[in-house]
Design a protein around this motif. Structure first.
Motif, PDB file in Angstrom:
ATOM      1  N   UNK A 165       0.830  -1.211   0.000  1.00 17.01           N
ATOM      2  CA  UNK A 165       0.000   0.000   0.000  1.00 17.01           C
ATOM      3  C   UNK A 165       0.862   1.257   0.000  1.00 17.01           C
ATOM      4  N   UNK A 166       0.652   2.106  -1.002  1.00 17.94           N
ATOM      5  CA  UNK A 166       1.500   3.279  -1.218  1.00 17.94           C
ATOM      6  C   UNK A 166       0.636   4.503  -1.474  1.00 17.94           C
ATOM      7  N   UNK A 167       0.910   5.598  -0.781  1.00 18.33           N
ATOM      8  CA  UNK A 167       0.239   6.860  -1.088  1.00 18.33           C
ATOM      9  C   UNK A 167       0.847   7.371  -2.388  1.00 18.33           C
ATOM     10  N   UNK A 168       0.176   7.074  -3.489  1.00 17.70           N
ATOM     11  CA  UNK A 168       0.761   7.217  -4.823  1.00 17.70           C
ATOM     12  C   UNK A 168       0.662   8.629  -5.381  1.00 17.70           C
ATOM     13  N   UNK A 169      -0.509   9.236  -5.251  1.00 21.71           N
ATOM     14  CA  UNK A 169      -0.711  10.553  -5.839  1.00 21.71           C
ATOM     15  C   UNK A 169      -1.955  11.182  -5.237  1.00 21.71           C
ATOM     16  N   UNK A 170      -2.348  12.338  -5.740  1.00 21.33           N
ATOM     17  CA  UNK A 170      -3.508  13.042  -5.211  1.00 21.33           C
ATOM     18  C   UNK A 170      -4.158  13.864  -6.302  1.00 21.33           C
ATOM     19  N   UNK A 171      -5.423  14.198  -6.073  1.00 22.75           N
ATOM     20  CA  UNK A 171      -6.199  14.960  -7.052  1.00 22.75           C
ATOM     21  C   UNK A 171      -6.720  16.241  -6.427  1.00 22.75           C
ATOM     22  N   UNK A 172      -6.781  17.286  -7.245  1.00 22.00           N
ATOM     23  CA  UNK A 172      -7.421  18.534  -6.830  1.00 22.00           C
ATOM     24  C   UNK A 172      -8.531  18.856  -7.819  1.00 22.00           C
ATOM     25  N   UNK A 173      -9.520  19.617  -7.349  1.00 21.00           N
ATOM     26  CA  UNK A 173     -10.643  19.974  -8.223  1.00 21.00           C
ATOM     27  C   UNK A 173     -10.787  21.496  -8.283  1.00 21.00           C
ATOM     28  N   UNK A 174      -9.891  22.171  -9.003  1.00 18.86           N
ATOM     29  CA  UNK A 174     -10.007  23.619  -9.120  1.00 18.86           C
ATOM     30  C   UNK A 174     -11.332  23.985  -9.767  1.00 18.86           C
TER      31      UNK A 174
END
Length: 222
Positions: A94-103
């Motif tokens: 389990x890896x914190x791979x990436x993230x998303x933003x919603x501008x």
């Protein structure tokens, strides 16, 4: 408030990639006491996900985002080239791979990123059916390998779809989130263009994400 506890206002969700969905969901549950619920399958892409709501520390009451646990879909054949969305095929744990933003101005941020020479990949349309049978459709920026090893977020626009975090998801508290980079000033400049300039960025030997998630049975750290 400790600066490290300021969660970016446009955070959409965090993505944990796992080599096996069943064991990945179990590992998160073992650490926190909260079990993720099925999100759905990504047809033709070889992945499926499980979801947990996130209640970020310091956000207004009722505001929320979510945690996506993403891994190979046992009901699908993997893509011919073996590549999974968000580089999920690289996960060995389990890896914190990436993230998303919603501008709020998705296309404007895309244009700004192009002008600034920020490599975000391409805009793709995606869709999946929820476990309840509802249809979700969205568009996002996608690049493989992930830009800046996943420390640079991808942008997402849910259009007319109901945001996944609006469902009655079991939830964890998001205590802390930050970006580490050997070039923190450069990383922050990119985040400001994309619409996440309030993100905590600190110096580190590698580009990576850090987060602390709390449930009734404990804290999960990445």
């Amino acid at each position: 408030m400790d600066a490290l506890n300021i969660i970016p206002a446009e955070l959409d969700h965090l993505v944990i990639t796992v080599p096996d969905l069943e064991s990945g969901v179990a590992a998160v549950e073992e650490s926190t006491g909260v079990r993720a619920v099925p999100g759905g399958s990504h047809p033709g892409r070889g992945t499926a996900n499980f979801l947990l709501g996130l209640a970020p520390t310091g956000w207004p009451k009722g505001a929320h985002t979510y945690l996506e646990i993403l891994g190979p879909d046992p009901q699908q054949e993997p893509p011919a080239d073996g590549t999974l969305p968000l580089d999920a095929h690289l996960a060995t744990e389990p890896t914190l791979q990436t993230w998303a933003i919603h501008p709020p101005a998705f296309l404007a941020k895309i244009a700004a990123a192009n002008t600034a020479g920020i490599d975000f990949g391409e805009v793709q349309d995606m869709a999946r059916d929820t476990a309840e049978g509802d249809r979700l459709e969205w568009r996002l920026t996608a690049r493989s390998p992930l830009p800046r090893e996943g420390a640079q977020p991808f942008l997402i626009d849910w259009g007319e779809s109901v945001h996944p975090a609006e469902a009655a998801l079991p939830a964890l508290e998001l205590l802390e989130f930050r970006v580490e980079s050997p070039e923190p000033e450069s990383a922050l400049q990119v985040l400001e263009v994309l619409g996440a300039g309030d993100t905590t960025v600190v110096e580190g030997s590698d580009r990576r994400l850090r987060a602390r998630l709390r449930g009734p049975d404990g804290v999960l750290e990445f």
